[in-house]
Motif scaffolding. Structure first.
Motif, PDB file in Angstrom:
ATOM      1  N   GLU A  71      45.325  39.505  49.516  1.00  0.00           N
ATOM      2  CA  GLU A  71      44.549  38.735  50.503  1.00  0.00           C
ATOM      3  C   GLU A  71      43.167  38.476  49.920  1.00  0.00           C
ATOM      4  O   GLU A  71      42.711  39.224  49.043  1.00  0.00           O
ATOM      5  CB  GLU A  71      44.431  39.475  51.838  1.00  0.00           C
ATOM      6  N   PRO A  72      42.475  37.427  50.376  1.00  0.00           N
ATOM      7  CA  PRO A  72      41.140  37.133  49.850  1.00  0.00           C
ATOM      8  C   PRO A  72      40.198  38.319  50.086  1.00  0.00           C
ATOM      9  O   PRO A  72      40.114  38.831  51.206  1.00  0.00           O
ATOM     10  CB  PRO A  72      40.696  35.893  50.657  1.00  0.00           C
ATOM     11  N   LEU A  73      39.509  38.749  49.039  1.00  0.00           N
ATOM     12  CA  LEU A  73      38.616  39.900  49.168  1.00  0.00           C
ATOM     13  C   LEU A  73      37.341  39.522  49.926  1.00  0.00           C
ATOM     14  O   LEU A  73      36.750  38.475  49.680  1.00  0.00           O
ATOM     15  CB  LEU A  73      38.237  40.436  47.784  1.00  0.00           C
ATOM     16  N   LYS A  74      36.932  40.413  50.814  1.00  0.00           N
ATOM     17  CA  LYS A  74      35.667  40.228  51.538  1.00  0.00           C
ATOM     18  C   LYS A  74      34.581  41.145  50.985  1.00  0.00           C
ATOM     19  O   LYS A  74      33.414  41.028  51.360  1.00  0.00           O
ATOM     20  CB  LYS A  74      35.880  40.486  53.030  1.00  0.00           C
ATOM     21  N   GLU A 134      40.230  43.452  35.191  1.00  0.00           N
ATOM     22  CA  GLU A 134      40.606  42.080  35.547  1.00  0.00           C
ATOM     23  C   GLU A 134      41.976  42.046  36.228  1.00  0.00           C
ATOM     24  O   GLU A 134      42.171  41.320  37.213  1.00  0.00           O
ATOM     25  CB  GLU A 134      40.624  41.203  34.290  1.00  0.00           C
ATOM     26  N   ALA A 135      42.911  42.828  35.711  1.00  0.00           N
ATOM     27  CA  ALA A 135      44.249  42.877  36.302  1.00  0.00           C
ATOM     28  C   ALA A 135      44.196  43.433  37.720  1.00  0.00           C
ATOM     29  O   ALA A 135      44.900  42.953  38.622  1.00  0.00           O
ATOM     30  CB  ALA A 135      45.171  43.730  35.435  1.00  0.00           C
ATOM     31  N   ALA A 136      43.343  44.439  37.938  1.00  0.00           N
ATOM     32  CA  ALA A 136      43.214  45.033  39.273  1.00  0.00           C
ATOM     33  C   ALA A 136      42.653  44.017  40.264  1.00  0.00           C
ATOM     34  O   ALA A 136      43.129  43.925  41.409  1.00  0.00           O
ATOM     35  CB  ALA A 136      42.311  46.267  39.210  1.00  0.00           C
ATOM     36  N   LEU A 137      41.655  43.247  39.833  1.00  0.00           N
ATOM     37  CA  LEU A 137      41.085  42.225  40.718  1.00  0.00           C
ATOM     38  C   LEU A 137      42.129  41.171  41.085  1.00  0.00           C
ATOM     39  O   LEU A 137      42.235  40.769  42.261  1.00  0.00           O
ATOM     40  CB  LEU A 137      39.884  41.553  40.042  1.00  0.00           C
ATOM     41  N   LYS A 138      42.896  40.728  40.108  1.00  0.00           N
ATOM     42  CA  LYS A 138      43.931  39.714  40.382  1.00  0.00           C
ATOM     43  C   LYS A 138      44.964  40.247  41.364  1.00  0.00           C
ATOM     44  O   LYS A 138      45.403  39.537  42.274  1.00  0.00           O
ATOM     45  CB  LYS A 138      44.605  39.292  39.073  1.00  0.00           C
ATOM     46  N   GLU A 139      45.360  41.482  41.171  1.00  0.00           N
ATOM     47  CA  GLU A 139      46.362  42.083  42.051  1.00  0.00           C
ATOM     48  C   GLU A 139      45.842  42.203  43.485  1.00  0.00           C
ATOM     49  O   GLU A 139      46.552  41.909  44.447  1.00  0.00           O
ATOM     50  CB  GLU A 139      46.741  43.470  41.520  1.00  0.00           C
ATOM     51  N   LEU A 140      44.581  42.615  43.630  1.00  0.00           N
ATOM     52  CA  LEU A 140      43.999  42.736  44.967  1.00  0.00           C
ATOM     53  C   LEU A 140      43.869  41.365  45.636  1.00  0.00           C
ATOM     54  O   LEU A 140      44.208  41.205  46.815  1.00  0.00           O
ATOM     55  CB  LEU A 140      42.621  43.403  44.874  1.00  0.00           C
ATOM     56  N   GLU A 181      31.577  31.876  38.948  1.00  0.00           N
ATOM     57  CA  GLU A 181      30.655  32.523  39.881  1.00  0.00           C
ATOM     58  C   GLU A 181      31.377  33.565  40.743  1.00  0.00           C
ATOM     59  O   GLU A 181      32.461  33.335  41.251  1.00  0.00           O
ATOM     60  CB  GLU A 181      29.999  31.470  40.788  1.00  0.00           C
ATOM     61  N   TRP A 182      30.733  34.720  40.881  1.00  0.00           N
ATOM     62  CA  TRP A 182      31.260  35.789  41.727  1.00  0.00           C
ATOM     63  C   TRP A 182      30.448  35.808  43.029  1.00  0.00           C
ATOM     64  O   TRP A 182      29.245  36.004  43.019  1.00  0.00           O
ATOM     65  CB  TRP A 182      31.155  37.141  41.025  1.00  0.00           C
ATOM     66  N   LEU A 210      30.803  40.103  37.107  1.00  0.00           N
ATOM     67  CA  LEU A 210      30.168  40.345  38.405  1.00  0.00           C
ATOM     68  C   LEU A 210      28.707  39.917  38.494  1.00  0.00           C
ATOM     69  O   LEU A 210      28.175  39.766  39.603  1.00  0.00           O
ATOM     70  CB  LEU A 210      30.258  41.845  38.742  1.00  0.00           C
ATOM     71  N   ILE A 211      28.050  39.722  37.357  1.00  0.00           N
ATOM     72  CA  ILE A 211      26.612  39.428  37.356  1.00  0.00           C
ATOM     73  C   ILE A 211      26.380  37.951  37.023  1.00  0.00           C
ATOM     74  O   ILE A 211      27.001  37.405  36.102  1.00  0.00           O
ATOM     75  CB  ILE A 211      25.894  40.342  36.338  1.00  0.00           C
ATOM     76  N   PRO A 212      25.482  37.278  37.762  1.00  0.00           N
ATOM     77  CA  PRO A 212      25.235  35.848  37.529  1.00  0.00           C
ATOM     78  C   PRO A 212      24.870  35.534  36.083  1.00  0.00           C
ATOM     79  O   PRO A 212      24.179  36.307  35.418  1.00  0.00           O
ATOM     80  CB  PRO A 212      24.067  35.541  38.472  1.00  0.00           C
TER      81      PRO A 212
END
Length: 473
Positions: free
Chosen positions: A234-237, A224-230, A289-290, A261-263
């Motif tokens: 910039e917005p991830l594509k 979770e911390a890695a996702l926030k940092e990325l 939602e991801w 990551l999964i609905p």
């Protein structure tokens, strides 16, 4: 007070009391045996008598004497080993503690990464702010003694056992530093050193590359911390989730990451217990939602929990899987830790993917089969290997291939260490500022591997395919 009409009546009464006592004793023994048989069913096994006789015989007559604790731990280890299951095991005391610590978010030590080189244990990296760095240790330093004990002849595991310990306790080190004649003596206090299982980087085109090396206690928090940092950069594509050579680990952090990551409501996995008497289905509890496309990188060493997440993302979230078929470990272990630290890790269930596929010994097939460059499959040269002019065999062939891949070729006749091989090594050693001996040793081998790792970063065909797939989506 009891009185008797005659001596004969008194005698009859005493006889009845005696018979009653015998009867109650027999009943007690019988009930005790029943309870023992229920509580400890092995007591009822005919071969248990052989075990008891053997134990007593060893304790009484073995010439060198025996430790009862070691005998019983050895018996437990052998009992689990007799199952023939590569994943079930009994780990006695310190080994059990080491097993559980490997899944915790931290260990207690000095914060130094080590490698074995030329019979010495050399520091290859330091944890920022940890005791080793604060105490003045440097990469390249060799640890010679720990608490006065020479490391000569010690294994890597022996060294870890000496350096690690309880938080706040001290450890004394004797260090040899290259270029200094006199050893360095210092004492450090052990501290909690975090174990990181997640790394991340932002790649071209807004693709987040997140690598999970194993699933430990704090892996989900790190993810979770890695996702926030990325996402702060910039917005991830796209998200490229790298689980190559991830051996698995704990299920709960795996489920937690799947929930991200999964609905919501989609199946993550089904855990099926012995004789299918119980099935536990895990479904996504996603709260947000991801929407970012996901691609997963795996290889033949991706196993267990990494296969759980890979299959779930593929079948329940439409993620693309890239690389090689995974290992195929579809069984689940539960472990019990005893008061002395010993651990029983036992296979208790197997699991199916959301689509109902059994994974054990089958693996997860990639959507895009991509192999890495051939040099990544070279057999590593063992620590302590020494090669020189006149040597021959598979190790020489591996060495020659490494040199040629790095541009130091031709490196001699295939499998024969000749003068041309020595010249290629001297060229590499000179470029790396090593002693140009023209012979292979641990230092040369370490530098060869470092340069091959750098080469792979530019030629990682699986990662490049992942980027291509995500950009298309």
């Amino acid at each position: 007070m009891k009185t008797f009409a005659s001596p004969a009546a008194k005698q009859r009464f005493l006889m009845l009391c005696l018979l009653g006592a015998v009867l109650f004793t027999a009943i007690g023994i019988g009930l005790g045996m029943l309870w023992m048989g229920y509580r400890y069913p092995m007591v009822g096994e005919p071969t248990f008598q052989q075990f008891t006789v053997s134990y007593n015989k060893i304790m009484n007559d073995y010439l060198e004497g025996a430790d009862p604790k070691k005998l019983l731990n050895g018996a437990a280890e052998g009992m689990v080993a007799s199952l023939g299951d590569p994943y079930s095991r009994y780990l006695a005391e310190e080994k059990g503690n080491a097993y559980t610590e490997s899944y915790e978010g931290q260990i207690y030590g000095i914060g130094a990464e080590l490698r074995e080189e030329e019979g010495q244990f050399v520091i290859s990296g330091l944890t920022k702010g940890a005791p080793a760095e604060r105490g003045g240790l440097l990469p390249g330093d060799a640890i010679v003694k720990v608490d006065g004990q020479s490391l000569s002849g010690k294994t890597f595991q022996n060294l870890l056992g000496l350096v690690r310990g309880e938080e706040g306790t001290s450890v004394s080190l004797q260090i040899h530093r290259p270029g200094q004649a006199e050893p360095i003596e210092l004492t450090l206090k052990r501290e909690a050193i975090p174990i990181h299982t997640v790394t991340s980087e932002l790649l071209e085109g807004g693709i987040g590359h997140v690598t999970i090396t194993r699933f430990a206690e704090k892996t989900a928090e790190e993810f979770e911390a890695a996702l926030k940092e990325l996402q702060a950069k910039e917005p991830l594509k796209g998200l490229l989730l790298d689980m190559r050579s991830n051996p698995g680990g704990l299920l709960q952090p795996t489920i937690h990451i799947a929930n991200t990551l999964i609905p919501k409501g989609k199946v993550i996995l089904n855990v099926v217990y012995k004789n299918e008497r119980r099935t536990v289905t895990y479904k996504s509890q996603q709260t947000k939602e991801w929407t970012i496309p996901v691609a997963v990188l795996v290889n033949g060493q991706s196993a267990s929990a990494s296969e759980v997440l890979t299959a779930a993302l593929k079948e329940s979230a439409g993620a693309s899987v890239i690389g090689e078929k995974t290992y195929g470990k579809g069984v689940v272990q539960a472990f019990n830790q005893f008061k002395d630290g010993s651990v029983l890790s036992l296979t208790e269930a197997q699991w199916k993917t959301p689509a109902g596929t059994w994974i054990n010994k089958q693996g997860v097939a990639p959507d895009y089969a991509v192999e890495l460059p051939a040099y990544t499959k070279l057999r590593p040269l063992a620590i302590g290997t020494e090669l020189k002019v006149g040597s021959y065999g598979e190790d020489v062939k591996t060495l020659q291939t490494m040199l040629e891949e790095l541009g130091y070729g031709p490196a001699g006749r295939d499998g024969l260490f000749d003068e041309q091989t020595a010249e290629a090594i001297r060229g590499f050693q000179t470029a790396e500022k090593l002693e140009a001996t023209g012979a292979f040793n641990d230092k040369t081998g370490y530098q060869l591997l470092e340069r091959l790792r750098e080469k792979l970063k530019k030629e990682d065909s699986q990662l490049l395919k992942g980027l291509e797939v995500l950009k298309q989506r």
